[in-house]
Design an enzyme around this catalytic site. Structure first.
Site, mmCIF file in Angstrom:
data_model
loop_
_atom_site.group_PDB
_atom_site.id
_atom_site.type_symbol
_atom_site.label_atom_id
_atom_site.label_comp_id
_atom_site.label_asym_id
_atom_site.label_seq_id
_atom_site.Cartn_x
_atom_site.Cartn_y
_atom_site.Cartn_z
ATOM 1 N N ARG A 74 0.852 -1.201 0.000
ATOM 2 C CA ARG A 74 0.000 0.000 0.000
ATOM 3 C C ARG A 74 0.887 1.251 0.000
ATOM 4 N NH1 ARG A 74 -3.718 -0.068 5.065
ATOM 5 N NH2 ARG A 74 -4.824 -1.722 3.983
ATOM 6 N N ARG A 143 -1.618 6.825 9.853
ATOM 7 C CA ARG A 143 -1.703 6.325 8.466
ATOM 8 C C ARG A 143 -1.794 7.488 7.471
ATOM 9 N NH1 ARG A 143 -3.890 1.133 8.300
ATOM 10 N NH2 ARG A 143 -3.083 -0.093 10.027
ATOM 11 N N LYS A 206 -3.409 1.359 15.061
ATOM 12 C CA LYS A 206 -3.445 2.302 13.940
ATOM 13 C C LYS A 206 -4.111 3.613 14.355
ATOM 14 C CE LYS A 206 -5.997 -0.704 11.558
ATOM 15 N NZ LYS A 206 -6.891 -1.354 10.570
ATOM 16 N N LYS A 208 -5.832 7.190 12.496
ATOM 17 C CA LYS A 208 -6.228 7.746 11.201
ATOM 18 C C LYS A 208 -6.652 9.206 11.317
ATOM 19 C CE LYS A 208 -7.466 3.243 9.431
ATOM 20 N NZ LYS A 208 -8.490 2.376 8.839
ATOM 21 N N CYS A 427 -15.430 -3.208 0.192
ATOM 22 C CA CYS A 427 -14.047 -3.483 0.590
ATOM 23 C C CYS A 427 -13.493 -4.627 -0.258
ATOM 24 C CB CYS A 427 -13.988 -3.847 2.067
ATOM 25 S SG CYS A 427 -14.582 -5.515 2.397
ATOM 26 N N CYS A 433 -7.946 -10.858 1.283
ATOM 27 C CA CYS A 433 -8.010 -10.444 2.681
ATOM 28 C C CYS A 433 -8.144 -11.653 3.603
ATOM 29 C CB CYS A 433 -9.175 -9.491 2.908
ATOM 30 S SG CYS A 433 -9.276 -9.022 4.647
ATOM 31 N N CYS A 472 -16.386 -8.338 6.447
ATOM 32 C CA CYS A 472 -16.338 -8.679 7.874
ATOM 33 C C CYS A 472 -16.594 -7.411 8.669
ATOM 34 C CB CYS A 472 -14.988 -9.314 8.230
ATOM 35 S SG CYS A 472 -13.680 -8.113 8.545
ATOM 36 N N CYS A 476 -13.942 -1.919 6.545
ATOM 37 C CA CYS A 476 -13.022 -1.156 5.694
ATOM 38 C C CYS A 476 -13.740 -0.296 4.656
ATOM 39 C CB CYS A 476 -12.032 -2.100 5.020
ATOM 40 S SG CYS A 476 -11.016 -2.993 6.209
HETATM 41 FE FE1 SRM Z 1 -9.007 -2.006 6.539
HETATM 42 C C1 SRM Z 1 -7.597 -4.595 8.175
HETATM 43 C C2 SRM Z 1 -8.242 -3.385 3.600
HETATM 44 C C3 SRM Z 1 -9.719 0.902 5.044
HETATM 45 C C4 SRM Z 1 -10.681 -1.019 9.341
HETATM 46 N N1 SRM Z 1 -8.030 -3.675 5.990
HETATM 47 C C5 SRM Z 1 -7.477 -4.591 6.822
HETATM 48 C C6 SRM Z 1 -6.646 -5.602 6.046
HETATM 49 C C7 SRM Z 1 -5.253 -5.092 5.986
HETATM 50 C C8 SRM Z 1 -6.728 -7.047 6.529
HETATM 51 C C9 SRM Z 1 -5.714 -7.532 7.514
HETATM 52 O O1 SRM Z 1 -5.439 -6.853 8.528
HETATM 53 O O2 SRM Z 1 -5.248 -8.645 7.313
HETATM 54 C C10 SRM Z 1 -7.328 -5.496 4.655
HETATM 55 C C11 SRM Z 1 -6.476 -5.884 3.459
HETATM 56 C C12 SRM Z 1 -7.361 -6.470 2.390
HETATM 57 C C13 SRM Z 1 -6.693 -6.664 1.101
HETATM 58 O O3 SRM Z 1 -6.568 -7.837 0.669
HETATM 59 O O4 SRM Z 1 -6.327 -5.696 0.455
HETATM 60 C C14 SRM Z 1 -7.879 -4.094 4.721
HETATM 61 N N2 SRM Z 1 -8.868 -1.327 4.687
HETATM 62 C C15 SRM Z 1 -8.623 -2.079 3.590
HETATM 63 C C16 SRM Z 1 -8.875 -1.292 2.322
HETATM 64 C C17 SRM Z 1 -7.947 -1.666 1.178
HETATM 65 C C18 SRM Z 1 -10.354 -1.479 1.949
HETATM 66 C C19 SRM Z 1 -10.768 -1.024 0.584
HETATM 67 O O5 SRM Z 1 -11.552 -1.761 0.015
HETATM 68 O O6 SRM Z 1 -10.365 0.034 0.110
HETATM 69 C C20 SRM Z 1 -8.688 0.124 2.877
HETATM 70 C C21 SRM Z 1 -7.281 0.588 2.840
HETATM 71 C C22 SRM Z 1 -7.144 1.944 3.420
HETATM 72 C C23 SRM Z 1 -5.809 2.579 3.264
HETATM 73 O O7 SRM Z 1 -5.465 2.915 2.139
HETATM 74 O O8 SRM Z 1 -5.133 2.786 4.275
HETATM 75 C C24 SRM Z 1 -9.122 -0.072 4.307
HETATM 76 N N3 SRM Z 1 -9.946 -0.309 7.103
HETATM 77 C C25 SRM Z 1 -10.241 0.743 6.298
HETATM 78 C C26 SRM Z 1 -11.192 1.605 6.935
HETATM 79 C C27 SRM Z 1 -11.821 2.844 6.324
HETATM 80 C C28 SRM Z 1 -11.085 4.106 6.672
HETATM 81 O O9 SRM Z 1 -10.001 4.066 7.265
HETATM 82 O O10 SRM Z 1 -11.604 5.152 6.358
HETATM 83 C C29 SRM Z 1 -11.474 1.045 8.159
HETATM 84 C C30 SRM Z 1 -12.509 1.556 9.182
HETATM 85 C C31 SRM Z 1 -12.052 2.757 9.917
HETATM 86 C C32 SRM Z 1 -11.289 2.373 11.138
HETATM 87 O O11 SRM Z 1 -10.095 2.097 11.040
HETATM 88 O O12 SRM Z 1 -11.893 2.296 12.207
HETATM 89 C C33 SRM Z 1 -10.680 -0.159 8.266
HETATM 90 N N4 SRM Z 1 -9.075 -2.657 8.440
HETATM 91 C C34 SRM Z 1 -9.880 -2.145 9.424
HETATM 92 C C35 SRM Z 1 -9.764 -2.969 10.594
HETATM 93 C C36 SRM Z 1 -10.506 -2.761 11.940
HETATM 94 C C37 SRM Z 1 -9.774 -1.846 12.822
HETATM 95 C C38 SRM Z 1 -10.398 -1.747 14.180
HETATM 96 O O13 SRM Z 1 -10.250 -0.717 14.820
HETATM 97 O O14 SRM Z 1 -10.987 -2.713 14.652
HETATM 98 C C39 SRM Z 1 -8.867 -4.006 10.269
HETATM 99 C C40 SRM Z 1 -8.406 -5.166 11.159
HETATM 100 C C41 SRM Z 1 -7.360 -4.759 12.131
HETATM 101 O O15 SRM Z 1 -6.805 -3.660 12.119
HETATM 102 O O16 SRM Z 1 -7.083 -5.596 12.990
HETATM 103 C C42 SRM Z 1 -8.475 -3.783 8.908
HETATM 104 FE FE1 SF4 Z 2 -10.998 -7.569 4.842
HETATM 105 FE FE2 SF4 Z 2 -12.922 -7.181 6.605
HETATM 106 FE FE3 SF4 Z 2 -11.513 -5.123 5.720
HETATM 107 FE FE4 SF4 Z 2 -13.214 -6.267 4.099
HETATM 108 S S1 SF4 Z 2 -13.755 -5.238 6.002
HETATM 109 S S2 SF4 Z 2 -11.077 -5.737 3.583
HETATM 110 S S3 SF4 Z 2 -13.105 -8.373 4.705
HETATM 111 S S4 SF4 Z 2 -10.722 -6.782 6.927
#
Ligand code: SRM
Ligand code: SF4
Length: 564
Positions: A74, A143, A206, A208, A427, A433, A472, A476
């Protein structure tokens, strides 16, 4: 009561010598396509994760092969700005080193999927040569700082964008590890003395930051740990309202985890913004939960300690009190498709990229189309938090040429898309993922026509409805801010959530748990019928569901002691 010990992750960070670990050695090991678990945790801070192709998992297990390992990478692109020259490099990397696609994320940046181990280093080095980076795109750090991707409407917009970049730079990790591992920088001798802000263990989780310029909330500013609402009066940037403690992630069946909207704690002048951001980050560094990662985000720190106590600590460290919140109003949190003229006479074209996936599939030659655009475009590109792209700063006389390329590559769907399609975000989920419980990005193209057919039956084809899909509950796609949202439970099964607003200021609620597509459509059908018959002038679907009491009472809040 004794404090529980720090989590294993804290030990890994502390022993990593500022994110070095044994990543460099692991990359050189030819025996496996993977790296160790500890290094994989550290690798996140460098912008990458080890994944395996989940479509192939079972078959490879049967054949006694190791999983089909590959890395996701990324970039960190503050405010989502990409030059045409960078675009061409990123596009080449997608085709030569990754899986032939570029993925625009919900945080305004690019992901590459499917990079095998020996290609990771040259990919990162090429990104660096293109004057971009992947450092801190993931990991327990601040981030990619997101910002309304339209800096050209007024001089104040340009200033707000500049602040996003400044914040991103000021809050980036300082470790030299990135240069050593990826760019063949000289290794440091002795113990490194780095990271004045982060220290040896970085943040508990993390963090943000997002900056929105009303009336557009296209970054979902209240979903950020630190959300900044730019206040512009008579074209002048006055400063920022400060919202803290937003976040989406939750765990099914665990009520101590939940999505939360940021709480506005006051207003700060531009000259104090960096100090404010650093202080909020520092308080979270010191107060965040380092034993239980599930409760380590700022939202839990705030709910555990109390918003007033948190604010008082920030103000005491800053040495001044925040000014009262200034009035503002958001209209919506989607993107404005098509051409828009900026204040300086240049034009900006927003194209819709379904799920942000740039690939060449049949008539949709989106990856090639954007490459063609990058070859002729003299302005820049801006990625949006709704996974779309803006071809920005186009001279009036160039518009026809851009339009022709857009049409030739099937990128002009934004002209005809239904209201719900224009507002759909999904997402990544399967197959890359590791946390996905259900399909999301791959399911959207199947689900959308069915929803569109249903909406058409009720004469709602043009109704703009925010649809968000997540595989899930991590959220995201920020599904808790969807008027309609599906949150994955298991293969083909989702929680159906309803009733967020159109401005990113109200969370939705679970309406049905763990249902399949037939039940989803069956549930929505009568709600669409009522909406078509009873909605007020200009009333959005989510607002309608709340006004008419379809959603019932607000869920209860979790008491602070549960988060201790
Ligand atoms: Fe996310 C984890 C993809 C935005 C909340 N996110 C992941 C991971 C890295 C899975 C992992 O940890 O193994 C995913 C990778 C999937 C893949 O195969 O690419 C993933 N997140 C994404 C992306 C690519 C979704 C998308 O379809 O665009 C976004 C990348 C953002 C970036 O460029 O940095 C993405 N993730 C978000 C957002 C939205 C936002 O930030 O505005 C959220 C919700 C906001 C937040 O953080 O509260 C988000 N991602 C999570 C979480 C839950 C965090 C939490 O507080 O519980 C995880 C899991 C974790 O961190 O343990 C996670
Ligand atoms: Fe993966 Fe869950 Fe984030 Fe979708 S919402 S990219 S399934 S971690």
């Amino acid at each position: 009561m004794s404090t529980p010990p720090p989590s294993d992750f804290e030990r890994i960070k502390a022993n990593s010598r500022y994110l070095r670990g044994t990543i460099a050695e692991g990359l050189r090991d030819p025996v496996t396509g993977a790296i160790s678990d500890d290094d994989n945790k550290l690798l996140k801070f460098h912008g990458s994760y080890l994944q395996d192709d989940r479509d192939l998992r079972e078959e490879r297990r049967r054949q006694k092969l190791e999983p089909a390992y590959a890395f996701m990478l990324r970039a960190r692109l503050p405010a989502g700005v990409v030059t045409p020259a960078q675009w061409l490099v990123f596009d080449r990397l997608a085709r030569e080193y990754a899986n032939g696609t570029l993925r625009i994320t919900t945080r305004q940046t690019f992901q590459w999927h499917g990079i095998i181990k020996r290609r990771l280093k040259p990919t990162i080095a090429a990104i660096h040569e293109a004057l971009a980076t992947t450092i801190a795109a993931c990991g327990d750090v601040v981030r990619n700082v997101v910002s309304t991707p339209n800096p050209v409407e007024s001089a104040a917009h340009a200033q707000a964008y500049a602040w996003a970049t400044r914040l991103s730079e000021a809050l980036s990790p300082r470790t030299h590890a990135y240069h050593e591992i990826w760019l063949d920088g000289e290794p440091l001798v002795g113990e490194p003395k780095e990271e004045p802000l982060y220290g040896t263990t970085y943040l508990p989780r993390k963090f943000k930051i997002g900056l929105a310029i009303p009336p557009l909330n296209d970054v979902d500013v209240f979903a950020q740990d630190l959300g900044l609402v730019a206040i512009i009066e008579q074209g002048e940037l006055q400063g920022f309202n400060v919202a803290v403690g937003g976040g989406m992630g939750a765990t099914h069946g665990d009520p101590t985890t939940y999505p939360r909207l940021g709480s506005v704690i006051g207003f700060v002048a531009p000259e104090h913004l960096l100090a404010l951001a650093e202080t909020v980050v520092a308080v979270q560094r010191d107060w965040g939960n380092r034993s239980e990662r599930k409760h380590a985000r700022l939202k839990y720190t705030i709910d555990h300690r109390g918003l007033d106590v948190f604010k008082a600590e920030v103000e005491s460290r800053l040495g001044f009190a925040l000014a009262p919140e200034r009035p503002y109003r958001f209209d919506h949190n989607g993107d404005r498709y098509g051409w828009i003229e900026g204040g300086d006479g240049y034009w900006h074209l927003t194209l819709q990229i379904e799920s942000g996936r740039l690939a060449d599939v049949g008539e949709r030659r989106w990856l090639s189309g954007l490459r063609e655009l990058a070859r002729v475009h003299e302005g820049d590109f801006r990625l949006t938090c709704n996974q779309n792209v803006i071809v920005a700063n186009v001279a009036a006389e160039q518009r026809a040429r851009i339009d022709a390329i857009v049409a030739a590559h099937g990128l002009d769907g934004y002209r005809t898309h239904s209201g719900i399609r224009r507002h759909a975000v999904a997402c990544v989920a399967l197959p890359t993922c590791g946390l996905a419980m259900a399909e999301s990005e791959r399911y959207l193209p199947e689900l959308l026509p069915r929803l569109e057919a249903l909406l058409d039956q009720h004469g709602l084809g043009d109704a703009p409805i925010l649809l968000r899909l997540s595989g899930c509950p991590n959220g995201c796609s920020r599904p808790y801010l969807g008027e309609i949202a599906l949150v994955g439970r298991g293969p083909g099964r989702y929680d159906l959530r309803l009733g967020a607003d159109f401005r990113g200021q109200r969370l939705n609620r679970t309406y049905r748990e763990n249902i399949d597509e037939a039940a989803i459509l069956e549930t929505l059908d009568p709600l669409f019928a009522r909406y078509a018959a009873e909605r007020g002038q200009g009333e959005h679907f989510g607002d309608f569901l709340v006004r008419t009491g379809v959603l019932g009472a607000e869920p209860r809040r979790i008491p602070a002691e549960v988060l201790a």
